[in-house]
Design an enzyme around this catalytic site. Structure first.
Site, PDB file in Angstrom:
ATOM      1  N   GLY A 112       0.771  -1.220  -0.086  1.00 44.28           N
ATOM      2  CA  GLY A 112      -0.051  -0.175   0.142  1.00 44.28           C
ATOM      3  C   GLY A 112       1.041   1.301   0.124  1.00 44.28           C
ATOM      4  O   GLY A 112       0.529   2.294  -0.654  1.00 44.28           O
TER       5      GLY A 112
ATOM      6  N   GLU B 112      -5.925  -1.088  -1.284  1.00 49.49           N
ATOM      7  CA  GLU B 112      -7.023  -0.067  -1.232  1.00 49.49           C
ATOM      8  C   GLU B 112      -8.254  -0.520  -2.059  1.00 49.49           C
ATOM      9  O   GLU B 112      -8.180  -0.518  -3.195  1.00 49.49           O
ATOM     10  CB  GLU B 112      -6.553   1.298  -1.983  1.00 49.49           C
ATOM     11  CG  GLU B 112      -5.438   1.911  -1.050  1.00 49.49           C
ATOM     12  CD  GLU B 112      -5.795   2.576  -0.001  1.00 49.49           C
ATOM     13  OE1 GLU B 112      -7.224   3.107   0.270  1.00 49.49           O
ATOM     14  OE2 GLU B 112      -5.222   2.541   1.435  1.00 49.49           O
TER      15      GLU B 112
END
Length: 301
Positions: A68, A273
């Site tokens: 991420g 995400e």
């Protein structure tokens, strides 16, 4: 700052206190490298730090974290293309649970060696991918049951077992296996049906080490699409999902762009995400940024 010897390291707050990181940074500073360090607290911090580094003419911006963090930093660097000055180069310091992108690139797990590569390694132009003309990912977008596993695995389980936690959580959730009904199209390609796992890979692996898109390359101007259809049995599904064995229920294809539509809301996981919707337009961004990678990186053509 002299851009030829400067770097800004953006550390995910969860791993910022690792003693090996301090040691590695100290050693590089003693050798004359000018290194700034920033620590993230919340989403959006990485973008601000990338913009700060750009204004300071920093040569390399190092993403210190998991997939991420790497994705957030890469996307922020790519967003600087609206300007006319050379972009900073991405470096990667793997500090996450799975580190799928870094592992597939064979970036060293040892933090001293990884930081040395991140700052002094050869810069190579790599692709990124864009979803709905707005959202960027560097490694992979996944949908279906695989997305449920990676987005819902408890933090405590990840802390205890690392990438293996995805397998453990997946086994615990087998009774909730549910396929996504969707249509996937591209030039010369059309597929419609129920998919347990969808992978759109710039990189090749996700979910703690599973090679969902095993032939993907990060500098070929293509994305690899992988569709795992409803398996004949649960045993067959788990075998394919977590061990990479061949399965006749898996469809592979390569393309520069594709579109996914569904009669219901789907979730795509973009390097951690989640993105919700019932229509996703996905396209490759060829040679979008430069990244410091090992000379024998297997994700390069």
């Amino acid at each position: 700052m002299n851009s030829a010897s400067s770097a800004l390291i953006i550390l995910n707050g969860k791993g910022a206190n690792h003693p090996d990181i301090r040691s590695a940074i100290t050693q590089l500073r003693e050798r004359g490298h000018k290194i700034l360090v920033r620590v993230t607290w919340e989403h959006g911090d990485a973008k601000r730090y990338v913009e700060e580094g750009y204004k300071l003419n920093i040569d390399t911006i190092v993403a210190g974290g998991g997939d991420g963090t790497v994705n957030e930093v890469a996307a922020a660097i790519a967003a600087l293309q609206l300007n006319h000055h050379p972009l900073p180069t991405l470096g990667i310091l793997p500090l996450g649970t799975a580190n799928d992108f870094a592992t597939a690139c064979q970036i060293p797990a040892d933090l001293h060696n990884a930081l040395e590569l991140a700052i002094n390694g050869t810069a190579v132009a790599i692709d990124l991918a864009m979803v709905n003309h707005q959202h960027i990912f560097i490694n992979m977008a996944t949908g279906g049951f695989g997305t449920k596993i990676t987005t819902e695995t408890p933090a405590a389980l990840k802390a205890a077992f690392g990438g293996f936690s995805y397998l453990l959580h997946g086994i615990s959730q087998v009774d909730s296996l549910k396929a996504d009904t969707c249509t996937i199209t591209s030039d010369g390609f059309h597929w419609s049906g129920e998919a347990l796992v969808i992978g759109i890979g710039n990189g090749k692996q996700a979910g703690g080490g599973h090679p969902i898109c095993p032939e993907a390359k990060i500098n070929d101007g293509q994305l690899q699409l992988s569709i795992m259809m409803t398996a004949d049995s649960l045993q067959s599904f788990l075998s394919s999902l977590f061990s990479g064995k061949d399965n006749e229920n898996i469809v592979f294809s390569n393309m520069p762009a594709l579109e996914i539509t569904a009669p219901h809301e789907m979730i795509l996981n973009l390097d951690g995400e989640p993105l919700k919707g019932n229509k996703f337009s996905i396209e490759v961004m060829p040679c979008a940024i430069k990244c410091r990678l090992p000379p024998d990186c297997p994700l390069l053509i």
